[in-house]
Design an enzyme around this catalytic site. Structure first.
Site, short mmCIF file in Angstrom:
data_model
loop_
_atom_site.label_atom_id
_atom_site.label_comp_id
_atom_site.label_asym_id
_atom_site.label_seq_id
_atom_site.Cartn_x
_atom_site.Cartn_y
_atom_site.Cartn_z
N LYS A 110 -10.59 12.68 7.90
CA LYS A 110 -10.17 12.26 9.24
C LYS A 110 -10.10 13.47 10.16
O LYS A 110 -9.75 14.56 9.71
CB LYS A 110 -8.76 11.65 9.18
CG LYS A 110 -8.65 10.26 8.60
CD LYS A 110 -7.21 9.80 8.65
CE LYS A 110 -7.01 8.48 7.95
NZ LYS A 110 -7.69 7.34 8.61
N GLU A 142 -9.64 3.81 1.60
CA GLU A 142 -9.05 3.99 0.27
C GLU A 142 -7.96 2.98 -0.05
O GLU A 142 -7.74 2.65 -1.21
CB GLU A 142 -8.46 5.41 0.17
CG GLU A 142 -7.03 5.60 0.70
CD GLU A 142 -6.88 5.30 2.20
OE1 GLU A 142 -7.89 5.40 2.92
OE2 GLU A 142 -5.76 4.95 2.63
N ASP A 178 1.32 6.08 5.75
CA ASP A 178 0.39 5.20 5.03
C ASP A 178 0.99 4.57 3.77
O ASP A 178 0.31 3.88 3.04
CB ASP A 178 -0.91 5.95 4.71
CG ASP A 178 -2.14 5.08 4.85
OD1 ASP A 178 -2.02 3.99 5.44
OD2 ASP A 178 -3.20 5.47 4.34
N ASP A 227 -12.41 7.02 3.21
CA ASP A 227 -11.25 6.75 4.06
C ASP A 227 -10.85 5.27 4.02
O ASP A 227 -9.79 4.90 4.51
CB ASP A 227 -11.54 7.20 5.50
CG ASP A 227 -10.27 7.33 6.34
OD1 ASP A 227 -9.16 7.32 5.75
OD2 ASP A 227 -10.40 7.46 7.57
N LYS A 250 0.86 -1.19 0.00
CA LYS A 250 0.00 0.00 0.00
C LYS A 250 0.89 1.23 0.00
O LYS A 250 1.74 1.40 0.87
CB LYS A 250 -0.91 0.00 1.23
CG LYS A 250 -1.75 1.28 1.37
CD LYS A 250 -2.77 1.20 2.51
CE LYS A 250 -3.41 2.56 2.78
NZ LYS A 250 -4.38 2.55 3.90
N ASP A 285 -2.80 10.13 3.73
CA ASP A 285 -4.21 9.74 3.79
C ASP A 285 -4.98 10.74 4.65
O ASP A 285 -4.96 10.67 5.88
CB ASP A 285 -4.31 8.32 4.38
CG ASP A 285 -5.75 7.84 4.49
OD1 ASP A 285 -6.65 8.49 3.90
OD2 ASP A 285 -5.97 6.82 5.17
N ARG A 329 -7.74 -0.22 0.35
CA ARG A 329 -8.22 -1.42 -0.34
C ARG A 329 -8.60 -1.13 -1.79
O ARG A 329 -8.52 -2.01 -2.63
CB ARG A 329 -9.37 -2.05 0.46
CG ARG A 329 -10.58 -1.20 0.59
CD ARG A 329 -11.50 -1.63 1.72
NE ARG A 329 -11.01 -1.19 3.03
CZ ARG A 329 -11.66 -1.40 4.18
NH1 ARG A 329 -12.81 -2.04 4.20
NH2 ARG A 329 -11.16 -0.97 5.31
N1 BES Z 1 -4.60 4.33 6.67
C1 BES Z 1 -5.75 4.01 7.41
C2 BES Z 1 -5.51 2.94 8.48
C3 BES Z 1 -4.57 3.34 9.59
C4 BES Z 1 -5.06 3.79 10.79
C5 BES Z 1 -3.20 3.17 9.45
C6 BES Z 1 -4.20 4.15 11.81
C7 BES Z 1 -2.34 3.50 10.48
C8 BES Z 1 -2.84 3.98 11.65
C9 BES Z 1 -6.84 3.49 6.49
O1 BES Z 1 -6.84 4.00 5.20
C10 BES Z 1 -8.15 3.87 7.10
O2 BES Z 1 -8.41 5.02 7.18
N2 BES Z 1 -8.94 2.86 7.49
C11 BES Z 1 -10.21 3.11 8.07
C12 BES Z 1 -11.19 2.13 7.44
C13 BES Z 1 -12.63 2.42 7.76
C14 BES Z 1 -13.06 3.72 7.11
C15 BES Z 1 -13.46 1.28 7.27
C16 BES Z 1 -10.10 2.92 9.57
O3 BES Z 1 -9.30 2.08 10.01
O4 BES Z 1 -10.78 3.62 10.30
ZN ZN Z 2 -5.04 4.70 4.51
MN MN Z 3 -7.94 5.84 5.09
#
Ligand code: BES
Ligand code: ZN
Ligand code: MN
Length: 475
Positions: free
Chosen positions: A256, A328, A267, A326, A244, A249, A330
């Site tokens: 966020k 994103e 990220d 968010d 990834k 992000d 995947r």
């Molecule tokens: N990059 C984040 C995940 C992340 C969170 C990485 C904290 C490192 C530290 C990812 O893109 C994300 O935002 N995931 C969301 C998914 C949700 C919207 C289904 C999450 O984990 O809240």
């Molecule tokens: Zn992310």
């Molecule tokens: Mn995200």
């Protein structure tokens, strides 16, 4: 270079460090009779027994010269393993700077690659943005009779770990998708693998619409990085790595909050990890073929941003309702996985991603989540981590979770429910692997340290996980 091997004792060092188990403290012969006797008395008087992470310092007069000595404890020999020995060495050495002479008192434990790794780890710092740099380093001369080649793995992998950490720590304004691609080209040249870069136009031609939707709003444009290492021309078997590569992000329109966004330059931790794996496999000339893909971009906001409610058609033809911009990672991985499976003809795939905050809820900050459609290769990967100070745990992949991805408007949605968030994400990725053997590693916890881990005491990038992938592919 802050680490080298030596076969002889010299009296020119700032400090002398002896590493001992608690089974028996065998003082070395380079101490003369009187200083040995004094050291024994000091050890006894302080009840020092070389328990794990225990240390004692003393100044002796050896051969008419002052000698600063420290003994570091490792505890019982039969309780040592590759993880805790790194921790004990780290605890014993982390506060020392200058020219240091290091020796194991138990020759059986003489383990230069581990010491080299710990020394490099102690010396790592990301101080680019401080006007005053840290100048004090630990410089180790390590007493050993062993041959040097074993050292190369420990030392070279540590240098690569520092590259991975620098990439992850670097701010997103500097480490853009283009800068990441340029860096991969440089590393390919330096370490010996081929790198091809696709711009947006080419990605569009390939049909990577899901990935390009995420990339749409950002000022810094997306680049796909394809790396190929051919270590075994005779074999057709090719490992596929996917990382990834979100250089930042923001969450997109599902923005966020600031606290959650603050560290989102991490990220692209998956991308840095797979690039680190490529460097190590090439450096150690491992006889395997590996192809690696990073679909790098930034998830930003703006008039051209993709929206919640949009329906995307991924490269493999499946349609995705965006229920949260968010989620994103995947969406970018979906097309990277399809691309590597279809166009690069790999036989198995490992993807690495800072994919979900939920993996930290489940496993904490120090354990990587392992998801796979093949328990055998998952087991093998987890076993490969035994050699390193890295932790992995396998998560379930029951089809039950697929219901969470149902959409009223498209083949699937990108978010699912909150419960089981990391597994929902993995089940989403499984839709894009073209039936290949596959492992997904969620490193959202392990790529970045809050400072609470006793080995990763510095806040920021840890450089974990690429070593385990390296060992997995090598063996
Ligand atoms: N990059 C984040 C995940 C992340 C969170 C990485 C904290 C490192 C530290 C990812 O893109 C994300 O935002 N995931 C969301 C998914 C949700 C919207 C289904 C999450 O984990 O809240
Ligand atoms: Zn992310
Ligand atoms: Mn995200």
């Amino acid at each position: 270079m802050s680490f080298k091997c030596t076969k002889i004792y010299e009296d020119t060092y700032d400090k002398y460090v002896l590493i001992s188990t608690s089974d028996k403290i065998n003082l070395p012969n380079f101490l003369d009779k009187n200083s040995k006797k004094l050291a024994e008395e000091i050890i006894k008087k302080n009840n020092f027994t070389a328990k794990s992470s225990e240390k004692i310092s003393m100044t002796l007069v050896n051969d008419k010269k002052l000698l600063d000595l420290r003994i570091i404890g490792l505890g019982e020999k039969n309780k040592l393993n590759n993880k805790n020995i790194r921790q004990y060495l780290y605890d014993g050495l982390k506060d020392i700077t200058g020219k240091v002479f290091v020796a194991f008192l138990d020759k059986e434990l003489d383990n230069m690659d581990v010491v080299a790794e710990v020394v490099e780890h102690i010396n790592y710092k990301f101080d680019k943005y401080f006007s005053q740099k840290k100048e004090k380093f630990l410089e180790v001369s390590y007493l050993t009779d062993k041959k040097v080649p074993k050292l190369i793995e420990g030392y070279e992998l540590s240098k690569i770990s520092n590259i991975v950490r620098d990439l992850v720590n670097e701010q997103a304004e500097v480490l853009t998708p283009k800068a990441l691609a340029d860096k991969a080209v440089d590393l390919g040249r330096e370490y010996g693998f081929e790198v091809e870069i696709y711009d947006e136009k080419k990605a569009k031609k390939l049909g990577m619409n899901s990935y390009l939707s995420v990339a749409r709003a950002a000022h810094h444009r997306p680049y796909v990085i394809v790396m190929r290492y051919k270590g075994e021309a005779k074999s057709k078997y090719t490992y596929g790595l996917v990382g990834k590569g979100l250089t930042y992000d923001t969450g997109g329109l599902s923005l966020k909050p600031t606290d959650g966004m603050l560290t989102m330059r991490c990220d692209m931790g998956g991308a840095a990890t797979v690039i680190g794996s490529m460097c190590s496999l090439a450096k150690m000339k491992v006889k395997k073929n590996v192809t690696c893909v990073v679909a790098a971009c930034e998830n930003s906001i703006g008039p051209n941003a993709y929206r919640p409610g949009d329906i995307l058609t991924a490269m493999n033809g499946k349609t995705i309702e965006v229920t949260n911009t968010d989620a994103e990672g995947r969406l970018t991985l979906a097309d990277a996985l399809t691309y590597i499976a279809k166009h690069e003809k790999v036989d198995e795939i490992i993807d690495v991603a800072t994919l979900t905050g939920a993996i930290m809820i489940g496993l904490g900050e120090d354990v990587t989540g392992v998801f796979s459609n093949d328990d055998k290769i998952a087991r093998k990967l987890i076993d490969s981590s035994e050699k390193w100070n890295e932790y992995f745990w396998q998560m379930p992949m029951f089809d039950l979770y697929k219901r969470n991805l149902k959409s009223s408007y498209a083949d699937m949605q990108n978010t699912g429910v909150r419960y089981g968030g990391s597994i929902n994400a993995a089940k989403f990725l499984e839709e894009f692997i073209e039936g290949k053997k596959w492992i997904h590693l969620d490193i959202a916890g392990t790529a970045w340290a809050s400072g609470s881990n006793p080995y990763y005491t510095q806040k920021g990038a840890t450089g974990q996980v690429f070593r385990t992938i390296y060992s997995y592919i090598k063996e």
